[in-house]
Structure formats: C-alpha cells, structure tokens
Design a protein around this motif. Structure first.
Motif, PDB file in Angstrom:
ATOM      1  N   GLY A  29       0.828  -1.206   0.000  1.00 30.33           N
ATOM      2  CA  GLY A  29       0.000   0.000   0.000  1.00 30.33           C
ATOM      3  C   GLY A  29       0.864   1.259   0.000  1.00 30.33           C
ATOM      4  O   GLY A  29       2.079   1.206   0.222  1.00 30.33           O
ATOM      5  N   THR A  77       2.805  -1.102   5.323  1.00 33.13           N
ATOM      6  CA  THR A  77       1.868  -1.247   4.196  1.00 33.13           C
ATOM      7  C   THR A  77       2.145  -2.469   3.314  1.00 33.13           C
ATOM      8  O   THR A  77       1.431  -2.696   2.343  1.00 33.13           O
ATOM      9  CB  THR A  77       1.853   0.004   3.294  1.00 33.13           C
ATOM     10  N   ASP A  82      -3.740  -0.851   3.699  1.00 32.95           N
ATOM     11  CA  ASP A  82      -4.507   0.336   4.102  1.00 32.95           C
ATOM     12  C   ASP A  82      -4.269   0.722   5.553  1.00 32.95           C
ATOM     13  O   ASP A  82      -5.036   1.497   6.125  1.00 32.95           O
ATOM     14  CB  ASP A  82      -6.010   0.083   3.896  1.00 32.95           C
ATOM     15  N   GLY A  83      -3.282   0.127   6.157  1.00 30.90           N
ATOM     16  CA  GLY A  83      -2.973   0.466   7.555  1.00 30.90           C
ATOM     17  C   GLY A  83      -3.697  -0.411   8.553  1.00 30.90           C
ATOM     18  O   GLY A  83      -3.167  -0.763   9.590  1.00 30.90           O
ATOM     19  N   THR A  84      -4.944  -0.762   8.222  1.00 28.88           N
ATOM     20  CA  THR A  84      -5.737  -1.657   9.072  1.00 28.88           C
ATOM     21  C   THR A  84      -6.498  -2.589   8.131  1.00 28.88           C
ATOM     22  O   THR A  84      -6.480  -2.398   6.918  1.00 28.88           O
ATOM     23  CB  THR A  84      -6.794  -0.883   9.900  1.00 28.88           C
ATOM     24  N   PRO A 119       1.281   4.197   6.970  1.00 31.23           N
ATOM     25  CA  PRO A 119       0.408   4.038   5.791  1.00 31.23           C
ATOM     26  C   PRO A 119      -0.295   5.357   5.424  1.00 31.23           C
ATOM     27  O   PRO A 119      -0.714   6.099   6.323  1.00 31.23           O
ATOM     28  CB  PRO A 119      -0.610   2.997   6.258  1.00 31.23           C
ATOM     29  N   LYS A 120      -0.406   5.617   4.134  1.00 33.11           N
ATOM     30  CA  LYS A 120      -0.959   6.899   3.687  1.00 33.11           C
ATOM     31  C   LYS A 120      -2.380   7.132   4.201  1.00 33.11           C
ATOM     32  O   LYS A 120      -2.737   8.251   4.575  1.00 33.11           O
ATOM     33  CB  LYS A 120      -0.931   6.958   2.157  1.00 33.11           C
ATOM     34  N   THR A 121      -3.175   6.071   4.223  1.00 31.35           N
ATOM     35  CA  THR A 121      -4.561   6.214   4.701  1.00 31.35           C
ATOM     36  C   THR A 121      -4.578   6.804   6.117  1.00 31.35           C
ATOM     37  O   THR A 121      -5.386   7.678   6.419  1.00 31.35           O
ATOM     38  CB  THR A 121      -5.251   4.824   4.770  1.00 31.35           C
ATOM     39  N   LEU A 122      -3.675   6.329   6.967  1.00 33.68           N
ATOM     40  CA  LEU A 122      -3.644   6.805   8.355  1.00 33.68           C
ATOM     41  C   LEU A 122      -2.909   8.144   8.452  1.00 33.68           C
ATOM     42  O   LEU A 122      -3.262   9.013   9.258  1.00 33.68           O
ATOM     43  CB  LEU A 122      -2.956   5.777   9.263  1.00 33.68           C
ATOM     44  N   ASP A 124      -2.925  10.488   6.268  1.00 32.11           N
ATOM     45  CA  ASP A 124      -3.842  11.547   5.836  1.00 32.11           C
ATOM     46  C   ASP A 124      -4.860  11.906   6.915  1.00 32.11           C
ATOM     47  O   ASP A 124      -5.479  12.962   6.860  1.00 32.11           O
ATOM     48  CB  ASP A 124      -4.569  11.138   4.547  1.00 32.11           C
ATOM     49  N   LYS A 125      -5.025  11.009   7.876  1.00 36.40           N
ATOM     50  CA  LYS A 125      -5.935  11.319   8.989  1.00 36.40           C
ATOM     51  C   LYS A 125      -5.176  11.883  10.175  1.00 36.40           C
ATOM     52  O   LYS A 125      -5.635  11.802  11.314  1.00 36.40           O
ATOM     53  CB  LYS A 125      -6.690  10.054   9.403  1.00 36.40           C
ATOM     54  N   ASN A 133      -5.071   6.512  15.396  1.00 34.86           N
ATOM     55  CA  ASN A 133      -3.969   5.845  14.698  1.00 34.86           C
ATOM     56  C   ASN A 133      -3.047   5.099  15.662  1.00 34.86           C
ATOM     57  O   ASN A 133      -2.300   4.211  15.254  1.00 34.86           O
ATOM     58  CB  ASN A 133      -3.181   6.858  13.864  1.00 34.86           C
TER      59      ASN A 133
END
Ligand code: BGP
Length: 466
Positions: A29, A77, A82-84, A119-122, A124-125, A133
């Motif tokens: 990822g 990733t 997706d981190g999770t 991971p980018k998904t996390l 970005d949050k 996270n």
C-alpha cells in the motif's frame, strides 16, 4: 586500544523504505512519501537498493564480511496496505522468507515496526496526532508479534524526535509543516504512548523475545560557558533527548523536562494535551523495556538565540549551508576546530561517550543498549570497482573507541549496527550521500565491498578496534 565483548553484535542497519525499493510491488500500500517524492521530483525511492529482490545477496555478504546482525524494518503497508483491515499475504511471505534467509546464515535480525513509513490512509488522517492511529499501530504490532515467531528483537519506533521535527519543524518530511510546536510536542508524546502501549501488550502476553525503542540521541553542549548559552543547550536537550528518555524510563516528564517544555511552548504559542491515563500506561511500560536503541551520528553546540525560527536543511552536501536557529530554544553553531561532514554533521565522538554515560547515570534501569545507527554519509569515489573510504574508517574507529571506553566505564552496550549495510536511499538527500559498507551501483544493483567492509570484517573477527 579497546577490545569489544566476545558476544558483541557487529551489525549493519537498513530500513524498509530506504532499501527495499519495489514500492509498487507485492501488493504494497501507499505511504505519504510516495506522493511527496513524486511531487518534489528530486529523487525516487525506486529502485533504492532493491533489497526486496536482492536480500539473499545482501545476507550472503553479511555472512562473508562478519556482519552478524542486521537491522531491518517491516513496511507496515506490505502487511496492511490500508494500515488496518485486510492482510496482504504476499507481504507477510516476503518477511518470512527474509527472516529464513537470516536464520540460514546465522545473522540476527533486529526488527523495527515503524521507520518513518506510516500508511498513507492513516497519515492523511493526522498520523500520530490522531489518537485513533495509535490503536492501528498497536494492532499492527500485535499482528507481527503473533505472526513472526522468527524474530527475537523488536523495536517499536525509529527516531520519534526526528519524526516530529522533520514533519512539523523543518518540514523536510511530509506533510511539510514548518514550526508548529503544538504538533511537535503532541506527536512526541503520542508516539511515546503508542510505544508504551505496545511494550505493555508484548509483556502482558509474554511474547517471546525482547522489545525496545530506537531514539536519536544527539548530545547538546553549550557553545560557551555563558548562562544564556547553557540555558539554550538545556532547552534543546530537554526537547530532543530528555523528554523521550523520561517518557521511556520514568513514564512521566520530570520537573526539569516540564519546565523546559513550558518555556518552549510559551515562546512558540503551543498547546498540547497529556492525559492522566497516558501516564498510567507509560509508567507501567517504563520498567519493561528490554533494551534501548541509540542512533547517534553527531552532536550540537548551542548558543542563545532571540529571533524567529530560521532553518536551512543541507540536503545536498554543500558544506557550510546549514542554518538552524529556533525561536524559544537556540542556535546550533559550527564549533571552531571540529571536523564536519559535507552535510555539516559534526564529528565529535565524545558526544557518543557522554550520552552513554548519562543514560547509565540518569536511568540506571536501562538494561542494555544497542547502538542501532552510527556511520558517515560520504561522496564515495568508485574507481574500477574499488572504493577507498578511509574517511569513513576514521570516523567509525573514533566512534567505536568511544563506545569501547563507555563499556570499560560500566555501560552495558551489547552491539553496534553500522548505518548502513549497503548504500541506500536517503530521505532528504537522495543517492549521493552514501553510508554503506557495500557500494551499490544503483543502475545494475551490483554490490562492491568498500575498504570499510574489509576493515569491519577484521574488527568483527578480532573484536579489537585498530
Ligand atoms: C537516521 C534515520 C535513517 C537514516 C540516517 C541517515 O535519522 O533513522 O533512516 O536516513 O538517519 O540520515 P540521512 O539519510 O539524512 O543522512
């Protein structure tokens, strides 16, 4: 002349994103760096040292050159793209194969769970500013503890202070925020809570093996004896060193640390939130660290500074271009008479000795220490397959001597991981800042042992620094 202990680990260090390459292979990822580097357009993380495919050769070279430990990191990733959530079996298999290769050649693997690659998904949050996270990180760690029985040594994070400051002070790491001390302080604290939660999970479940954290600990000295300069060095040290060691080994921040923190926060208009329950978690973990990993390359001489923050990061190797003046802390200066690298990193091995002695004195239950990174970034010259990197050998010698002296003076240092095993990708410097024992031709991916590799082999055989 210093002789290192018989059971000492003479390791080589790497990190997933800097060595593996293959950022788009094997179901991996995205991480924030992918987009950041592409936009920046300076250099690409692919193919790096292509460790993803070349690892059998690198592990073979370890064996051949007396490198009996390897520090690697797992790319989060590759396991959870997706981190999770869903697990990527190809990534899991890759690390099983890598560990099997290490076992086959008797190379001890030291595994870091997070080396700058959320991971980018996390990310970005809010990365570690977002408490949700922290849960994701602990879940990922738990998966690894259950899955990778081959691993004996785990480190939670690599270099929490550089994560916080490169992301939110210098802005050299994504998300490129500058001088936001609320973010810096919160990130430092939250990552230390995540570390403590992971240590508690590891110990509560009696997972086999050992666990620790890797901190970047660069000694700070006052530029002069003046009270103002001494205070500046105290502040710089408090945020970059003392804060993390207190969190790791006390489970709370000492009065001295809090005094400095409040002064820095006030000067920079920063606010932060430390919860009562965080300290319960951190306190519980504070006597459960099996070891401390120290990354140490340089030290800093600090003088008082009254102005606004001004930073220029020397990411090119143009000697003399770096500027570091931080509001509410101080200015790091070039100390007359001290050697420094082309990237302005001061060569001062006393800094290594002093940090080791300080840990023994201030945090006597540290258990044991591994130097998890030390080495010299250098523009190596390649002539017909020969690389005479005497400057690197000189650097390694004086730093290892400082470690030998600290061991003689009672510090329990059990191993050393030279950064880096092979040349690899440097986050903010690209490919001309080489550190490896093995020169990598990034076009062909062929490895060439440098003079330092032969020197390190002799050291590992004789255990004698000469
Ligand atoms: C440490 C990092 C490594 C590595 C090293 C050298 O801070 O843990 O990942 O990059 O420093 O730094 P640089 O590549 O910037 O010279």
């Amino acid at each position: 002349m210093y002789k290192l202990p018989e059971d000492f680990i003479f390791g080589g260090a790497t990190a997933a994103y800097q060595a593996e390459g293959a950022t788009k292979e094997g179901g991996k990822g995205l991480v924030a760096w992918d987009e950041f580097l592409e936009k920046q357009g300076r250099f690409s993380p692919d193919p790096a040292s292509d460790f993803y495919h070349q690892y059998p050769e690198d592990i073979r070279l370890c064996e051949k050159f007396g490198v009996n430990g390897i520090r690697i990191s797992i790319a989060w990733t590759r396991i959870f793209p997706d981190g999770t959530g869903e697990v990527n079996q190809e990534g899991v298999d890759f690390y099983h194969n890598l560990f099997a290769e290490c076992q086959k050649r008797n190379i001890t693997a030291f595994v870091t769970l997070h080396h700058f690659d959320t991971p980018k998904t996390l990310f970005d949050k809010g990365d570690f500013l977002n408490r949700e996270n922290l849960d994701a990180f602990v879940d990922y760690a738990e998966f690894c503890f259950k899955e990778f029985h081959e691993v004996h040594y785990w480190s939670t994070f690599n270099e929490i202070y550089p994560v916080a400051t490169n992301q939110y002070l210098l802005g050299t790491f994504p998300p490129s925020v500058k001088s936001d001390f609320s973010m810096i302080i919160q990130c430092l604290h939250n990552m230390m809570v995540a570390h403590a939660r992971t240590v508690n999970l590891f110990k509560d479940n009696n997972y086999p093996g050992e666990i620790g954290v890797v901190h970047s600990l660069e000694t700070k000295y006052p530029a002069t004896d003046s009270p103002e300069d001494q205070h500046a060095a105290f502040l710089d040290d408090a945020l970059s060193v003392r804060f993390l060691l207190d969190a790791t080994y006390l489970g709370y921040y000492s009065d001295k640390t809090m005094q400095a923190l409040e002064e820095i926060a006030e000067a920079n208009g920063a606010t932060y939130e430390f919860l009562e329950e965080d300290f319960e978690i951190m306190k519980k973990a504070s006597h459960r660290n099996d070891y401390l990993g120290i990354n140490h390359y340089q030290c800093h001489f600090v003088k008082a500074y009254d102005g606004e923050t001004q930073i220029h990061h020397n990411g090119t190797g143009d000697k003399g271009t770096s500027v570091y003046k931080v509001k509410g802390i101080g200015e790091r200066i070039y100390k007359e008479g001290l050697k420094r690298t082309d990237w302005d990193w001061l060569i001062y091995p006393e800094g290594m000795y002093d940090i080791l002695m300080r840990i023994k004195e201030d945090y006597p239950h540290y258990n044991k220490i591994y130097i998890t990174e030390n080495g010299m970034g250098y523009k190596d010259e390649f002539e017909d397959g020969v690389i005479m990197d005497e400057a690197r050998i000189d650097y390694l010698k004086v730093y290892l001597e400082a470690i030998g002296k600290a061991i003689e003076d009672g510090v329990n240092v059990k191993g050393y991981f030279l950064w880096s095993l092979m040349d690899l990708f440097s986050w903010t410097n690209g490919y001309n800042k080489r550190y490896g024992l093995f020169y990598v031709d990034f076009e062909t991916q062929k490895r060439y042992p440098k003079a330092s590799a032969y020197w390190y082999k002799r050291l590992s055989e004789t255990k004698t620094i000469s």
